[in-house]
Design an enzyme around this catalytic site. Structure first.
Site, PDB file in Angstrom:
ATOM      1  N   LYS A  86       0.842  -1.331  -0.236  1.00  0.00           N
ATOM      2  CA  LYS A  86      -0.169   0.088   0.017  1.00  0.00           C
ATOM      3  C   LYS A  86       0.800   1.205   0.004  1.00  0.00           C
ATOM      4  O   LYS A  86       2.156   1.080   0.342  1.00  0.00           O
ATOM      5  CB  LYS A  86      -1.063  -0.072   1.292  1.00  0.00           C
ATOM      6  CG  LYS A  86      -0.538   0.338   2.424  1.00  0.00           C
ATOM      7  CD  LYS A  86      -0.783   1.691   3.160  1.00  0.00           C
ATOM      8  CE  LYS A  86       0.118   2.499   3.850  1.00  0.00           C
ATOM      9  NZ  LYS A  86      -0.262   3.708   4.100  1.00  0.00           N
ATOM     10  N   THR A  96      10.331   0.488   4.967  1.00  0.00           N
ATOM     11  CA  THR A  96       9.246   0.769   4.084  1.00  0.00           C
ATOM     12  C   THR A  96       8.096   1.078   4.444  1.00  0.00           C
ATOM     13  O   THR A  96       7.658   0.735   5.600  1.00  0.00           O
ATOM     14  CB  THR A  96       9.599  -0.003   2.633  1.00  0.00           C
ATOM     15  OG1 THR A  96       8.689   0.410   1.775  1.00  0.00           O
ATOM     16  CG2 THR A  96       9.062  -1.515   3.151  1.00  0.00           C
ATOM     17  N   ASN A 138      -3.920  15.998   1.331  1.00  0.00           N
ATOM     18  CA  ASN A 138      -3.294  16.133   2.909  1.00  0.00           C
ATOM     19  C   ASN A 138      -3.719  17.477   3.773  1.00  0.00           C
ATOM     20  O   ASN A 138      -3.419  17.466   4.771  1.00  0.00           O
ATOM     21  CB  ASN A 138      -1.791  16.134   2.516  1.00  0.00           C
ATOM     22  CG  ASN A 138      -1.450  14.589   2.144  1.00  0.00           C
ATOM     23  OD1 ASN A 138      -1.555  13.734   3.206  1.00  0.00           O
ATOM     24  ND2 ASN A 138      -0.883  14.701   1.200  1.00  0.00           N
TER      25      ASN A 138
END
Lengths: 404, 404
Positions: free
Chosen positions: A176, A187, A399
């Site tokens: 994802k 990661t 965001n």
């Protein structure tokens, strides 16, 4: 080696499932996923280096300390991070899987992704796990890949088959994205499954080595997540001769693993929050591997270059600028820069200086949605790649109001 | 100490001018500025650590090697960087000033700002310098401050007067932002003038010390420019007893300098490319100064937090996340986070965990255009501030097509 379908279910003995249990408001996306191996697996993992760590990581670390796992449960919509009861909730998720499958809670890998600092209610998960376990199937990889998505617009799956000394083996994975991505010794969430027989030591070595040149060379926005991890489960059901040393089979396995991880890197980069373009920076002619990596990463992380790529603007000065502040020891008066896409390649800077080039041709190249930025340092034999995406209005939009 | 008007012309003996000579297409902004002191000045400077350095920096370094300067010429619209003839052009700019004023070319500070990698044509500068020199005046600070603007929407000027052992002294300055700002041992373009009498050694010490807590704690977009520098020219015309050691007068001078540099930092942050909000991160309770600085800088640089601030979203998880990857040695389970503005203050995280707070009140606070992010590490006595701005659609717009 060839690409095949099936994602995390491609390897022998692995099934998966995914459902919407109610953590996310949006019912069109799943929010709870399960991967299961019919045999116990050798497990390896790498984790974020962020000091703020999601509770599921702490629990997963503890569970796979003995190098064994048999299932993965992962929810999206809530990171279960910075919550006083985080560990307790993550342990409950494992226990629920154990109650519904013939495995111990200590053999469950737990992961969560989503908003940080909001309590994760166990109720919808508790109600959903029995169904989640019952619906495990060989074709459940799509549902599972869907259930770990956050702001991702597409799921990310890959699988390859290859031979180890004549025996067919498979590696598959799902990941994802797509924001808070700037891996550091680890990661984002990636789950890899394989039927290769391999010792825990060699599996961990393969993973820890591979990520240095794959996931650690990926950046969407410079923000290293609190919940990142990559796990590999290997159940040995391919019945190859077990890999226990750095032999030819290990090298072949490393190559296959790398094709899966690079494939997922590119998918994550292409689906970075708000992205319209996947960017790949290929650095060559470096005096060392570390110089090549520092330069590639610095270029791919530059907000100014990312915005220029969004505008298909061949503003190579920003490439030079990013190389200049990378802290890598380079001779800036030797650097060549070119841009490449399916529309061709154009050199825009030679020996660190401006050269004449066709702005029209550059624009045509940069209007494509996969762009390579080629940097030749002309100072040695080392090279490196890094992946990222452009910076767009939609990144800001996504965001600017993520929680509500 | 009191704020006064006049910018770089506020101190005794300094005059300035600015005109549009034709480097920029937009005739509503000046593109060439001059500052001149009627007496030779002690000069101090700090420069970008970017390996790719603008040619003007190389020339300026050489010119002020002897610690003396008397004029500053600066153009906008072109950085004169990554050009094969860059040094030659920068030297010509100095020579032109010297031909029109009673000073040597070696006493000229040269600076350029704008696009990297496009040749800077000397012709319009050559034609304009005589007029530029003739129009020097005590009220020329506005024209000069205007002439160094790039994507800045407002000019940035400040001046303060203060006393050194009963003698009135003055420091003034001007700066340009507003993108490619992530200073590292140096900063964007800032020119400071003062009539204080001070030795070169102490002037350089004052500047080098001050920037560690001011310009080096400022970030707009994480990109360290190739052309950054800050210079201070001190002509001694206040006739104070010359500062040659770390005495009380030096401390007073440091305070006055700091009020000028912090003032300019805030102006640059507030006018960051596309910015709608100035962000100030105030870290307290740190176990060391370096921890405090690393935390403040990491928070202010987070793209995710910057976007959340644009959306007035109290997403404190992103503050924790940025602290977690700052590499600073902190105990994440002790951290408190609050947001403050003219509308009040609200605590949103305690001991690294979520607490109940009014989203409505948080929104009201975050809708203001100057936001403080308060981080208490509760682990010691050290503190630090960093400045930045939100990440907005307009940042992308400005940088998606900067060159054309």
């Amino acid at each position: 080696m060839k690409k095949i379908s099936g994602g995390v279910c491609a390897a022998k003995g692995f099934t998966a499932s995914g459902i919407h249990c109610g953590i996310r408001k949006d019912k069109t996306k799943n929010d709870l996923s399960l991967i299961y191996s019919e045999k116990p697996c050798t497990a390896a993992a790498v984790y974020t280096t962020n000091l703020v760590k999601g509770a599921p990581l702490t629990v997963t670390k503890e569970h796979i300390k003995n190098g064994i796992a048999q299932a993965v449960i992962c929810n999206s919509g809530n990171a279960n991070t910075c919550n006083a009861d985080g560990i307790e909730i993550a342990e409950k998720m494992s226990a629920l899987v154990s109650e519904n499958l013939p495995i111990s809670a200590e053999d469950v890998v737990v992961a969560s992704t989503g908003v940080i600092g909001q309590k994760l209610d166990i109720t919808p998960i508790q109600e959903a796990v029995p169904t989640l376990c019952k619906s495990l199937s060989k074709s459940g990889n799509d549902d599972a890949a869907n259930g770990i998505m956050t702001t991702d617009t597409v799921d990310k799956q890959i699988a390859v088959s290859f031979e180890l000394s004549g025996i067919e083996c498979t590696i598959g994975g799902m990941a994802k994205g797509s924001g808070m991505i700037h891996p550091d010794m680890a990661t984002m969430l990636v789950f890899i499954t394989t039927d290769v027989a391999i010792s825990q030591e060699m599996l961990q070595k393969a993973l820890s080595t591979d990520i240095q040149n794959t996931f650690n060379m990926l950046s969407i926005d410079g923000d290293t997540s609190t919940n990142d991890m990559v796990t590999v489960l290997a159940n040995g059901m391919a019945e190859n001769e077990k890999i226990t040393s750095d032999n030819d089979d290990f090298k072949t396995f490393m190559k296959a693993l790398n094709s899966v991880t690079v494939g997922l890197c590119k998918m994550i980069a292409a689906d970075g929050e708000g992205a319209t373009k996947m960017l790949e920076c290929n650095v060559s002619g470096a005096s060392s591997k570390s110089v090549a990596k520092a330069v590639a990463k610095s270029v791919i992380c530059s907000s100014l270059l990312k915005a220029a790529m969004f505008g298909a603007d061949a503003n190579w000065g920003r490439v030079l600028c990013a190389i200049g502040y990378s802290k890598a020891d380079v001779d800036v008066n030797k650097i060549d820069v070119s841009f490449r896409s399916s529309k061709g390649e154009i050199k825009v800077c030679e020996n660190g200086h401006s050269i004449d080039f066709s702005e029209e041709k550059a624009k045509e190249i940069l209007l494509e949605n996969e762009i390579e930025i080629l940097v030749d340092l002309k100072d040695g034999e080392f090279s490196s790649s890094a992946w990222g995406c452009d910076l767009t209005y939609d990144y800001v939009k996504i965001n600017g109001d993520y929680r509500t």
